[in-house]
Design a protein around this motif. Structure first.
Motif, PDB file in Angstrom:
ATOM      1  N   GLY A 209       0.792  -1.221   0.000  1.00  0.00           N
ATOM      2  CA  GLY A 209       0.000   0.000   0.000  1.00  0.00           C
ATOM      3  C   GLY A 209       0.823   1.270   0.000  1.00  0.00           C
ATOM      4  N   MET A 210       2.135   1.130  -0.136  1.00  0.00           N
ATOM      5  CA  MET A 210       3.032   2.285  -0.168  1.00  0.00           C
ATOM      6  C   MET A 210       4.360   1.826  -0.752  1.00  0.00           C
ATOM      7  SD  MET A 210       4.102   2.386   3.889  1.00  0.00           S
ATOM      8  CE  MET A 210       2.516   1.684   4.436  1.00  0.00           C
ATOM      9  N   LEU A 211       5.165   2.782  -1.214  1.00  0.00           N
ATOM     10  CA  LEU A 211       6.523   2.453  -1.600  1.00  0.00           C
ATOM     11  C   LEU A 211       7.270   1.996  -0.350  1.00  0.00           C
ATOM     12  CD1 LEU A 211       8.555   2.511  -3.992  1.00  0.00           C
ATOM     13  CD2 LEU A 211       9.211   4.801  -3.232  1.00  0.00           C
ATOM     14  N   PHE A 212       8.069   0.954  -0.460  1.00  0.00           N
ATOM     15  CA  PHE A 212       8.686   0.343   0.726  1.00  0.00           C
ATOM     16  C   PHE A 212       9.550   1.328   1.505  1.00  0.00           C
ATOM     17  CE2 PHE A 212      11.879  -0.074  -2.524  1.00  0.00           C
ATOM     18  CZ  PHE A 212      13.094   0.026  -1.866  1.00  0.00           C
ATOM     19  N   THR A 213      10.059   2.372   0.853  1.00  0.00           N
ATOM     20  CA  THR A 213      10.870   3.367   1.552  1.00  0.00           C
ATOM     21  C   THR A 213      10.034   4.409   2.283  1.00  0.00           C
ATOM     22  OG1 THR A 213      10.989   4.667  -0.486  1.00  0.00           O
ATOM     23  CG2 THR A 213      12.822   3.171  -0.028  1.00  0.00           C
ATOM     24  N   ASP A 214       8.728   4.422   2.049  1.00  0.00           N
ATOM     25  CA  ASP A 214       7.880   5.477   2.601  1.00  0.00           C
ATOM     26  C   ASP A 214       7.284   5.151   3.961  1.00  0.00           C
ATOM     27  OD1 ASP A 214       8.392   6.939   0.354  1.00  0.00           O
ATOM     28  OD2 ASP A 214       6.391   6.783  -0.513  1.00  0.00           O
ATOM     29  N   TRP A 215       7.647   4.003   4.545  1.00  0.00           N
ATOM     30  CA  TRP A 215       7.015   3.618   5.805  1.00  0.00           C
ATOM     31  C   TRP A 215       7.227   4.638   6.926  1.00  0.00           C
ATOM     32  CZ3 TRP A 215       9.615   3.104  10.293  1.00  0.00           C
ATOM     33  CH2 TRP A 215      10.983   2.834  10.245  1.00  0.00           C
ATOM     34  N   PRO A 216       8.341   5.415   6.978  1.00  0.00           N
ATOM     35  CA  PRO A 216       8.459   6.401   8.065  1.00  0.00           C
ATOM     36  C   PRO A 216       7.310   7.406   8.110  1.00  0.00           C
ATOM     37  CG  PRO A 216      10.617   6.031   7.099  1.00  0.00           C
ATOM     38  CD  PRO A 216       9.613   5.328   6.217  1.00  0.00           C
ATOM     39  N   LEU A 217       6.675   7.668   6.953  1.00  0.00           N
ATOM     40  CA  LEU A 217       5.512   8.559   6.928  1.00  0.00           C
ATOM     41  C   LEU A 217       4.369   8.010   7.763  1.00  0.00           C
ATOM     42  CD1 LEU A 217       5.142   9.778   3.237  1.00  0.00           C
ATOM     43  CD2 LEU A 217       5.425  11.214   5.261  1.00  0.00           C
ATOM     44  N   HIS A 218       4.327   6.701   7.933  1.00  0.00           N
ATOM     45  CA  HIS A 218       3.230   6.054   8.645  1.00  0.00           C
ATOM     46  C   HIS A 218       3.644   5.639  10.060  1.00  0.00           C
ATOM     47  CE1 HIS A 218       0.940   5.803   4.869  1.00  0.00           C
ATOM     48  NE2 HIS A 218       2.134   5.636   4.323  1.00  0.00           N
ATOM     49  N   SER A 219       4.866   6.029  10.453  1.00  0.00           N
ATOM     50  CA  SER A 219       5.292   5.790  11.829  1.00  0.00           C
ATOM     51  C   SER A 219       4.689   6.874  12.717  1.00  0.00           C
ATOM     52  CB  SER A 219       6.824   5.793  11.920  1.00  0.00           C
ATOM     53  OG  SER A 219       7.344   7.096  11.697  1.00  0.00           O
ATOM     54  N   ASP A 220       4.975   6.786  13.985  1.00  0.00           N
ATOM     55  CA  ASP A 220       4.412   7.743  14.934  1.00  0.00           C
ATOM     56  C   ASP A 220       5.289   8.971  15.127  1.00  0.00           C
ATOM     57  OD1 ASP A 220       2.025   6.190  15.703  1.00  0.00           O
ATOM     58  OD2 ASP A 220       3.519   4.768  16.435  1.00  0.00           O
ATOM     59  N   GLY A 221       6.323   9.091  14.344  1.00  0.00           N
ATOM     60  CA  GLY A 221       7.192  10.254  14.414  1.00  0.00           C
ATOM     61  C   GLY A 221       8.583   9.928  13.916  1.00  0.00           C
ATOM     62  N   VAL A 222       9.303  10.963  13.471  1.00  0.00           N
ATOM     63  CA  VAL A 222      10.670  10.812  12.981  1.00  0.00           C
ATOM     64  C   VAL A 222      11.577  11.694  13.828  1.00  0.00           C
ATOM     65  CG1 VAL A 222      12.214  11.010  10.997  1.00  0.00           C
ATOM     66  CG2 VAL A 222       9.799  10.415  10.643  1.00  0.00           C
ATOM     67  N   LEU A 223      12.588  11.088  14.449  1.00  0.00           N
ATOM     68  CA  LEU A 223      13.574  11.839  15.217  1.00  0.00           C
ATOM     69  C   LEU A 223      14.644  12.320  14.252  1.00  0.00           C
ATOM     70  CD1 LEU A 223      13.904   9.368  18.232  1.00  0.00           C
ATOM     71  CD2 LEU A 223      12.406  11.370  18.056  1.00  0.00           C
ATOM     72  N   GLN A 224      14.383  13.456  13.574  1.00  0.00           N
ATOM     73  CA  GLN A 224      15.251  13.924  12.502  1.00  0.00           C
ATOM     74  C   GLN A 224      16.481  14.616  13.084  1.00  0.00           C
ATOM     75  OE1 GLN A 224      14.348  12.951   9.467  1.00  0.00           O
ATOM     76  NE2 GLN A 224      16.349  13.596   8.697  1.00  0.00           N
ATOM     77  N   MET A 225      17.657  14.093  12.741  1.00  0.00           N
ATOM     78  CA  MET A 225      18.894  14.514  13.386  1.00  0.00           C
ATOM     79  C   MET A 225      19.557  15.663  12.648  1.00  0.00           C
ATOM     80  SD  MET A 225      20.160  10.738  14.507  1.00  0.00           S
ATOM     81  CE  MET A 225      19.024   9.644  15.378  1.00  0.00           C
ATOM     82  N   THR A 226      18.805  16.737  12.527  1.00  0.00           N
ATOM     83  CA  THR A 226      19.285  17.968  11.916  1.00  0.00           C
ATOM     84  C   THR A 226      18.425  19.096  12.462  1.00  0.00           C
ATOM     85  OG1 THR A 226      19.837  19.036   9.806  1.00  0.00           O
ATOM     86  CG2 THR A 226      17.807  17.743   9.862  1.00  0.00           C
ATOM     87  N   CYS A 227      18.365  20.203  11.744  1.00  0.00           N
ATOM     88  CA  CYS A 227      17.523  21.333  12.144  1.00  0.00           C
ATOM     89  C   CYS A 227      16.579  21.677  11.001  1.00  0.00           C
ATOM     90  CB  CYS A 227      18.391  22.538  12.518  1.00  0.00           C
ATOM     91  SG  CYS A 227      19.410  23.146  11.147  1.00  0.00           S
ATOM     92  N   PRO A 228      15.523  22.436  11.249  1.00  0.00           N
ATOM     93  CA  PRO A 228      14.548  22.740  10.178  1.00  0.00           C
ATOM     94  C   PRO A 228      15.163  23.404   8.962  1.00  0.00           C
ATOM     95  CG  PRO A 228      13.628  23.298  12.318  1.00  0.00           C
ATOM     96  CD  PRO A 228      15.066  22.938  12.558  1.00  0.00           C
ATOM     97  N   GLY A 229      16.214  24.197   9.153  1.00  0.00           N
ATOM     98  CA  GLY A 229      16.812  24.905   8.026  1.00  0.00           C
ATOM     99  C   GLY A 229      17.564  24.022   7.059  1.00  0.00           C
ATOM    100  N   PHE A 230      17.752  22.723   7.418  1.00  0.00           N
ATOM    101  CA  PHE A 230      18.464  21.816   6.514  1.00  0.00           C
ATOM    102  C   PHE A 230      17.553  20.726   5.956  1.00  0.00           C
ATOM    103  CE2 PHE A 230      21.795  18.575   5.464  1.00  0.00           C
ATOM    104  CZ  PHE A 230      22.498  19.366   4.568  1.00  0.00           C
ATOM    105  N   GLU A 231      16.260  20.831   6.169  1.00  0.00           N
ATOM    106  CA  GLU A 231      15.309  19.883   5.580  1.00  0.00           C
ATOM    107  C   GLU A 231      14.218  20.644   4.845  1.00  0.00           C
ATOM    108  OE1 GLU A 231      14.808  16.824   4.931  1.00  0.00           O
ATOM    109  OE2 GLU A 231      16.523  15.924   5.939  1.00  0.00           O
ATOM    110  N   TYR A 232      13.824  20.131   3.692  1.00  0.00           N
ATOM    111  CA  TYR A 232      12.782  20.779   2.906  1.00  0.00           C
ATOM    112  C   TYR A 232      11.483  20.870   3.713  1.00  0.00           C
ATOM    113  CZ  TYR A 232      15.908  19.056  -0.804  1.00  0.00           C
ATOM    114  OH  TYR A 232      16.986  18.752  -1.579  1.00  0.00           O
TER     115      TYR A 232
END
Length: 399
Positions: free
Chosen positions: A178-201
């Motif tokens: 039901g999704m591209l296999f790489t897209d599962w983080p979108l359906h997780s309960d959150g992403v601990l993104q190891m950067t800052c907002p200014g470095f992610e789209y």
């Protein structure tokens, strides 16, 4: 006490940023179990975690990928990337076999562990958070805002690149995921993104928690070389590296950068990360080590030349170091694009660059104050990230 299961691929670039999180959870009195490869067992046990090893079919040695991953040898470029995606998916049932042995309240999962795809599809499961030590790319990579051509190229290329892996995921799951296999983080309960907002789209509706870069690289792990005092001279220090994964051929970036900067009034500090340089004498302004403590090195640097490992790039930005990035393997095209988009340096999504190009790019990054200014702005954003104790609280309580 919360039972936390941490699932991480056995690669240095994945283990390094996960260690401080595991340490904070264990220090907070939580029960932490880490699922990873045999080479990293002692690393996590020293932090107070229990380790459950991946079986050999899902384990590998990043210093000998061709020797530990059957069928990988001889593949290059896009063909290699296509193979590696399918190989990641092939490990899914082996990963799940270990994960399902444990009762957990929260699972932290490596974005390149396809077990996450199976977990998000379950009706009943623990809270699932993604370890964001890679550029956040789902859904299908769209490239930086304002670059429709790159978006179109990526969209057209994705079906060919991911086709074998997607087919395998469907077979292993017993139906369309039901999704591209790489897209599962979108359906997780959150992403601990190891950067800052200014470095992610900017993205709408994506559960990103920006926690800043987490990797620690201290003298206790990488001793100082005999020439370390040379860094305290008057010349700007330029660090050059190909990181720990795509470094089998230093002729792609490290050696051309040495040639490019041989006649410049800079001190070039190279890390080879286990791969020997070509034979022959080095220019007088070059210093070489296998590995160096980044928390000591980067504050002394005026610029960094790298093939674009996400962790290394964010480590540099933590200290306000502007970048020249040349890389095309793994996720490095996306990192190079983010460097350009963020304004913190010059990013080139290609496999190699000539000495002439590198010399021009380094000169520009060193002399144009806009790059240093923007890198320092991102460093300020990263400094405002929550401390590890708060990250541990977010993981265990959801707030």
């Amino acid at each position: 006490m919360t039972r936390v299961l941490v699932c991480v691929q056995p690669a240095r670039g994945h283990v390094g940023p996960t260690k401080p999180i595991v340490e904070a959870l264990a220090a907070g009195g939580h029960e932490v179990t880490v699922v990873t490869g045999a080479r990293h067992r002692e690393t996590f046990e020293k932090l107070g975690a229990t380790v459950d090893l991946l079986p050999p079919a899902a384990d590998f040695d990043e210093t000998d990928l061709d020797g530990t991953i059957p069928g990988r040898a001889g593949k290059r470029g896009l063909e290699l990337a296509r193979f590696e995606l399918a190989n990641f998916v092939r490990a899914m049932p082996h990963q799940l076999g270990v994960i399902d042995r444990h009762e957990a309240d929260v699972i932290l999962c490596d974005p390149l562990m396809p077990a996450g795809l199976a977990l998000v599809r379950r009706e009943r499961r623990p809270r699932l958070l993604t370890l964001g030590f890679l550029p956040f790319m789902p859904p299908v990579p769209s490239g930086p805002p304002g670059h429709p051509l790159r978006a179109a190229i990526l969209k057209a290329l994705t079906p060919w690149m991911t086709g074998p892996a997607q087919k395998l995921a469907k077979e292993l799951l017993g139906g369309d995921p039901g999704m591209l296999f790489t897209d599962w983080p979108l359906h997780s309960d959150g992403v601990l993104q190891m950067t800052c907002p200014g470095f992610e789209y900017p993205r709408e509706g994506v559960p990103l928690h920006f926690i800043g870069p987490t990797t620690v690289s201290a003298v206790s792990e990488h001793p100082l070389p005999p020439w370390w005092a040379d860094l305290d001279g008057d010349r700007p220090v330029v660090h050059v590296t190909q990181g720990t994964v795509a470094n089998d051929d230093l002729g792609r970036l490290v050696e051309p950068a040495i040639d490019a900067l041989a006649g410049e009034d800079v001190l070039v500090v190279v890390t080879t990360c286990g791969t020997p340089l070509r034979p022959g004498p080095l220019p007088d302004n070059v210093r070489v080590a296998d590995l160096l403590p980044y928390d000591e090195l980067l504050p002394r640097c005026a610029a960094m030349v790298t093939n674009g490992g996400y962790g290394g790039v964010n480590h540099a930005l933590r200290y306000g170091v502007p970048l020249v990035v040349v890389g095309a393997s793994e996720d490095k095209r996306d990192v190079a694009a983010r460097v350009t988009w963020s304004g913190a340096g010059i990013g080139r999504a290609r496999a190699k660059a000539s000495p002439r190009t590198l010399r021009r790019d380094v000169r520009k990054v060193l002399t144009d104050p806009r790059y240093r200014t923007r890198a320092r702005e991102l460093a300020t954003e990263m400094a405002a990230a929550p401390p590890m104790a708060e990250v541990a609280k977010l993981i265990t309580t959801g707030s």
